[in-house]
Design an enzyme around this catalytic site. Structure first.
Site, short mmCIF file in Angstrom:
data_model
loop_
_atom_site.label_atom_id
_atom_site.label_comp_id
_atom_site.label_asym_id
_atom_site.label_seq_id
_atom_site.Cartn_x
_atom_site.Cartn_y
_atom_site.Cartn_z
N SER A 121 14.28 3.25 32.56
CA SER A 121 14.00 1.32 33.25
C SER A 121 14.91 0.93 32.92
O SER A 121 16.37 1.12 32.01
CB SER A 121 12.68 0.77 33.02
OG SER A 121 12.64 0.08 33.54
N GLU A 165 17.89 4.98 40.72
CA GLU A 165 15.92 4.94 40.37
C GLU A 165 15.90 2.87 40.11
O GLU A 165 16.57 3.02 39.42
CB GLU A 165 15.06 5.72 39.22
CG GLU A 165 15.01 5.57 38.46
CD GLU A 165 13.92 4.12 37.68
OE1 GLU A 165 13.65 4.06 38.68
OE2 GLU A 165 15.08 3.28 36.99
N HIS A 225 9.81 5.27 38.41
CA HIS A 225 8.24 4.31 38.11
C HIS A 225 6.99 5.06 39.51
O HIS A 225 6.87 4.41 39.77
CB HIS A 225 8.93 2.83 38.31
CG HIS A 225 10.25 2.14 36.90
ND1 HIS A 225 11.23 2.87 37.29
CD2 HIS A 225 9.21 1.84 36.57
CE1 HIS A 225 12.19 1.30 36.64
NE2 HIS A 225 10.36 1.06 35.71
#
Length: 304
Positions: A110, A205, A275
């Site tokens: 992230s 992602e 995630h």
């Protein structure tokens, strides 16, 4: 030559810090307890369990703590507490001189994509795209995805398989695996942290983005040269996507498919990373073989 950080052995020390958003102390304590059952010792940073607006602490304190952990030879790996936002605020003030001489595994994803990209491009040192401390919970600690972090830290070379996806583009490729969170990568375009992706396998992602944002970010990657001469593309989870009042008209995967249709490299969709609970640990900056067939997709770490 790639300088791979030393793998961990029993009794080694792992630091936990939050370079971005804040994390609850109880969640960090649980993760630390799990790490000790793996045979590691844990040093908890002072940015755990604190808060400064949305951040764990002011920029200066987050930077100081991460710098201390980067420089501390006794700390063999850093497991970030969570992502959120804030790493970009401090990355340019970090001094990687000691880290370059004595690298260690930096583990997270992230917002931590900032560090993955910057360290790969500027230093050529591998990092670990993996679950963070906040993802090691009572519900997840025994699953194979959290276990993959333990295995990666101990040096196990891996091969992960994924179910075939109807949008897969078949083929085979080898190259260094790079990338991470799409939003972060797009925002690094034009900076000294932008990854040169020629001959590499790119991982993407994301979470919680409007679909037109995904479209705009993919155009950013295309226009900035991220997709030119790419060896392969691994598309992980795109979750909690958002729509405007008028639907965009394409899903995240359809957007990506549209933006890469001019290229010939293999593309694996739906790979278990991102995630979500299904989030395998992947060493970034080391070579992998990507195979996409009608039966499965696979990523195999190349060790020789």
């Amino acid at each position: 030559m790639i300088k791979i950080p030393a793998y961990l052995k029993k009794g080694d020390l792992i630091g936990i810090t939050c370079p971005g958003s804040k994390m609850e102390q109880a969640a960090a304590d649980y993760a630390a307890n799990v790490l000790t059952t793996w045979g590691f010792r844990v040093q908890m940073g002072i940015t755990i369990g604190t808060g400064f607006h949305n951040f764990s602490a002011p920029d200066e304190l987050r930077q100081e703590e991460l710098q201390d952990m980067l420089d501390d030879k006794d700390i063999k790996a850093i497991l970030f507490g969570r992502g959120g936002y804030g790493t970009i605020c401090i990355v340019d003030n970090l001094d990687f001189t000691k880290f370059r001489k004595h690298p260690k595994w930096l583990c997270g994803y992230s917002d931590i994509t900032v560090l993955h990209a910057h360290i790969h491009q500027r230093l050529g040192i591998p990092t670990l795209h993996s679950v963070m401390a906040g993802g090691i919970t009572e519900e997840t600690h025994a699953n194979k995805y959290v276990h993959s972090l333990q295995q990666a830290l101990k040096g196990k070379a891996v091969k992960y398989n994924a179910e075939p996806h109807p949008m897969d583009r078949e083929g085979q490729a080898t190259g260094l695996l790079v990338g991470g969170n799409l939003s972060i990568l797009a925002n690094l375009s034009g900076t000294r942290s932008q990854i040169k992706t020629k001959g590499k396998i790119l991982l993407l992602e994301d979470i919680g983005e409007y679909r037109y944002h995904v479209d705009r970010m993919m155009y950013n990657l295309k226009r900035a040269g991220w997709l030119e001469k790419l060896a392969g593309l691994v598309v992980g989870a795109f979750v909690q996507g958002k729509e405007t009042n008028t639907p965009f008209g394409e899903t995240e995967y359809e957007i990506i498919q549209h933006l890469v249709e001019d290229y010939q490299f293999p593309v694996a969709y739906g790979f278990p990373v991102g995630h979500q609970v299904e989030n395998y640990a992947l060493k970034l900056g080391v070579p992998y073989e990507l195979k996409v067939t009608g039966k499965q997709s696979s990523l195999k770490e190349i060790t020789k």
